[in-house]
Write an enzyme that holds these catalytic residues in place. Sequence first.
Site, short mmCIF file in Angstrom:
data_model
loop_
_atom_site.label_atom_id
_atom_site.label_comp_id
_atom_site.label_asym_id
_atom_site.label_seq_id
_atom_site.Cartn_x
_atom_site.Cartn_y
_atom_site.Cartn_z
N GLN A 154 40.06 37.78 52.76
CA GLN A 154 40.91 38.94 52.47
C GLN A 154 40.78 40.00 53.57
O GLN A 154 41.57 40.94 53.61
CB GLN A 154 40.56 39.54 51.10
CG GLN A 154 41.00 38.67 49.94
CD GLN A 154 40.76 39.29 48.58
OE1 GLN A 154 40.07 38.72 47.75
NE2 GLN A 154 41.31 40.47 48.32
N ARG A 209 41.21 42.61 40.99
CA ARG A 209 42.54 43.22 40.85
C ARG A 209 42.46 44.69 40.47
O ARG A 209 43.17 45.17 39.58
CB ARG A 209 43.40 42.46 39.85
CG ARG A 209 44.87 42.72 40.14
CD ARG A 209 45.79 41.76 39.46
NE ARG A 209 47.15 42.05 39.90
CZ ARG A 209 48.09 41.13 40.06
NH1 ARG A 209 47.86 39.88 39.79
NH2 ARG A 209 49.29 41.48 40.45
N CYS A 210 41.56 45.40 41.12
CA CYS A 210 41.55 46.85 40.95
C CYS A 210 40.91 47.42 42.19
O CYS A 210 40.26 46.71 42.94
CB CYS A 210 40.76 47.27 39.72
SG CYS A 210 38.98 47.03 39.85
N GLU A 234 47.50 46.55 41.66
CA GLU A 234 46.36 46.54 40.75
C GLU A 234 46.56 47.40 39.53
O GLU A 234 45.84 47.26 38.53
CB GLU A 234 45.13 46.94 41.55
CG GLU A 234 44.93 45.91 42.67
CD GLU A 234 43.87 46.27 43.66
OE1 GLU A 234 43.64 47.46 43.86
OE2 GLU A 234 43.27 45.35 44.24
#
Lengths: 284, 809
Positions: B240, B387-388, B763
């Site tokens: 990522q 996902r935050c 997110e």
Amino acid sequence: MIPAAFDYYRPTKMDDVIALLKEHGDDARVMAGGHSLIPMMKLRMAEIPHLIDLQAIDGLNEISIKDGQITIGAMVTQHDLINHAGLEAAAPILREAALQIADPQVRYMGTVGGNVANGDPGNDMPGLMQCLDATFALVGPGGERSVAARDFYEAAYMTAREDEEVLTSVSIPVPQGGYAYEKQKRKIGDYATAAAAVQIVKEDGKCTAASIAMTNLSDTPIYSADAGAALVGTAVDAAALTAAKAAMLGDIDPTEDNRGPVAFKKHVAGVILARAIERAWSRA
Amino acid sequence: MKDEVESRDDRVANLKGMGCSRKRVEDARFTQGKGNYVDDIKLDGMLFGDFVRSPYAHARVTNIDTEEALKVPGVLAVLTAADLEPLGLHWMPTLAGDKQMVLADGKVLFQGQEVAFVVAEDRFAAADGIEAVEVDYEELPVIVDPFEALKTDVVLREDLVAQDGSIPDGAHGPRTHPNHIFTWEAGEKEATQQVLDNAEVLVEESMYYHRTHPCPLETCGCVASMDKVNGKLTLWGTFQAPHAIRTVVSLISGIEEHNIRVVSPDIGGGFGNKVGAYPGYVCSVVASIVTGKPVKWIEDRMDNLMTTAFARDYHMTGKISATKEGKITGLHCHVTADHGGFDACADPTKFPAGFMNICTGSYDIPTAFLEVDGVYTNKAPGGVSYRCSFRVTEAVYFIERMVEVLAIELGMDAAELRRINFIKKEQFPYKAALGWEYDSGDYHTAWDKALTSVDYDGLRAEQAQRVEDFKAGKTRKLMGVGLSFFTEIVGAGPVKNCDILGLGMFDSCEIRIHPTGSAIARLGTISQGQGHATTFAQILASEIGLPADSITIEEGDTDTAPYGLGTYGSRSTPVAGAATAMAGRKIRAKAQMIAAYLLEVHDNDVEFDVDRFVVKGAPEKFKTMKEIAFAAYNQAIPGIEPGLEAVSYYDPPNMTYPFGAYVCVMDIDVDTGVPEIRRFYALDDCGTRINPMIIEGQVHGGLTEALAVALGQEIAYDDMGNVKTGTLMDFFLPTAWEVPNYETDHTVTPSPHHPIGAKGVGESPHVGGVPCFSNAVHDAFRAFGLRQTNMPHDHWRIWKTANELGLHD
């Protein structure tokens, strides 16, 4: 998740299958759809040096309905069951149950024979077959013999099938009356938290026959004769439901797993059975 | 000419710029199975490596016998810590300032830990080799409870205790116990205590945000290829943050950074799981150096779930005080954070608990204090933001539960309690008690729109009737109305306070305009499904007036892309998106000079209009961007260099603060514990909307992962430290079958400091969704006295709640 090395066989004759089984004994295993066996091999929980694929054997994927008897070849897939019009008319519980097994991709491959022969207590077909009083045909070195589904399961993955035998077909007397297969699961593709197969006959507002089996609530499927008997002669009222639930709870022996503790499973088993009986009765 | 007959609206539409639901350009290859993922990479002579992993959660490793494994056909080498030690690579630094064993150095600290690396001609031989490695373990007491970890004499990390038994400071300050990692504080301790002591109403609640896992569809993996002739290392991987990986590899391997090329090809989802560095990367690089051949390492699903970065695992205790009328006066939060065997959290250096200090949420809370204790246990390391943005999900869950609990204490409607405590529109920019400055917001408008859209009063009336019916024995289903209002903090971040391993968290974009009026733009980020190739081209289309369809977006190759910190924490649009706009504006500035020259007017006499520069007051006199692009390459313009290129490194002045209002309507079968989601409404305000279709897709995905976490997804351990949820049979990954219909909505409150006003959205739905689903479950039982029950709300836990409330009698 890569299995240990194994030899792969794809015989075209059942005699060859039996010969391989005789030769290799416990080191060999037949494979139908492979949806139980292959994951176990990939996890190296099952080591099968000799894997015998039944896909090329003729005559194992037929469905026949005649003289009050349904015969389903071992290689008939769940998908075939769901889409067979004659079967839907003769034994709609098969379709209702098959639709609750895994997902369409698995059902294209997963077979009736594999599902009942593997002896996994999580599989749906064994309980269903006990409910329907099915008989399994087993072919071995000494020829063919039959074993009742209700006598077939001994413990998890332990069945009456000998190492050198192959389960070739399932025979079911055409079921009578109302039916239901009720299953609680956490998600699509999951084994049952609790599932109940019910077949029930109604005459003049009274239950004259009832057959009940439970899935994934013991190390084998549980045919509960007492639960069925508790309904016979009643109008399947609240008292009868309570009695059937109590009888069933006396027969099952669930264990704790990620689906939940024993108390939860027993409670849900009762709820699911009551719902299955009510739905079957409404269809009777 | 086509341009002359086109209306201005047509010209805008042709660009497919910002605000257009442009179809994803990535999907042509993905939907045809033509993506190029790491495991699709096949190189000549490529070898395959895989790990011998520990079956124990805590054990000494007394011997590793590789002799039999080396006899397995196809097995070439087995690396152990002893092989890596001379290179100094048996341990590696983590993103959190700790260090982590690459291969077991005398002991193992979690089940699945990497013990030896088998290198073979193919993955099948590697798997057989793994079986043949014999490892002797001496079991040690297993600590899976962080509270127990802070009391026990069992020391997990002997390497962090001094010879004399004293406990040296860690990367984040003093430690109080050998298994203690750090204490991190924000806010005013004494002032908060004073407010709580003197409160009219005070409520305390503890909650556990369970351990879970991002579980991307594609697991982690890499291919390392050391070219011994030119000394260049190429590393393809599921990264990522490819540039950060390049720098880390250079720092720990000693290979000069220009000799390392890191490539992230297509990535099948990340959700935070692919931010950190894993032993597989190090071992693959070493194996490639040793063998001189490319080495591939790909996790299987169990490896991924059991060993690569988990998320959450926060034990949170809150105290919230208010007036009798419900105005919140103070908030205290204590967290015991379970980090596993190594502290490998992926947070900015100065934030060991991420942005947990956003836990005052969307409310004007004048006084607050946060204290986080990080703890070692015998679990896998990680602690990523699933996902935050960094720990924002935990923060928002905490405050959204505390507000509900306060509403119960006050006997108030939870929607109304939120309304009277929201930060007001005119208070922005708003300085929160725990330090952040919220850039913009209009919470009341969003809340009113959400409640009106779902007919909130009608839902409450229906719910009251349902409770009556339940009590009268007419139904066995209860109804819950789940509410959540969240404020995210994304776009990390300003270099002055955000870095990872000393690398400032800016991001970048480099644009080259080709002579015929098309372009390529490269960014420091990397898409894992977000659709960057689609949306960044849209930003550029609007900024430089060339059609999005004529702009290629390229990311993920460190040899070509400008340096950036990658994609996670919803930072791509806030940071790289800003860099893209700024680089675009540099292009436009030069284009303006070229246009003026071509039109024979002064620079200030032309102005930009959609896809061209026009002479002010004479719109028939213009040069399109396409014409200007060509001129940049074929005209000798006095004082202007040929070519049309620009690069921008954007250091954001502040974070961005997206927000949203969610409502979930749920029916719960009290007897089986099965929840049914009847309705889910999600209003998101992510500022300027670049591609509404992609936003909607992001919201659907984020909500689905929220549903998973709230209703069943967990990494569970038994007392022996065995992972109980290591396969997708037990780890809940929802499919279309489990997912309800989502209703999406929006308001638009642009970020005042972002060049295009965008805030990020990927997110938000996860951050807001988890408390919304959870609050729905809680709300269903509110009438029967439930205040708090922990996630995941799977069937048996919901059943247990009903059972404990006496609803099965």
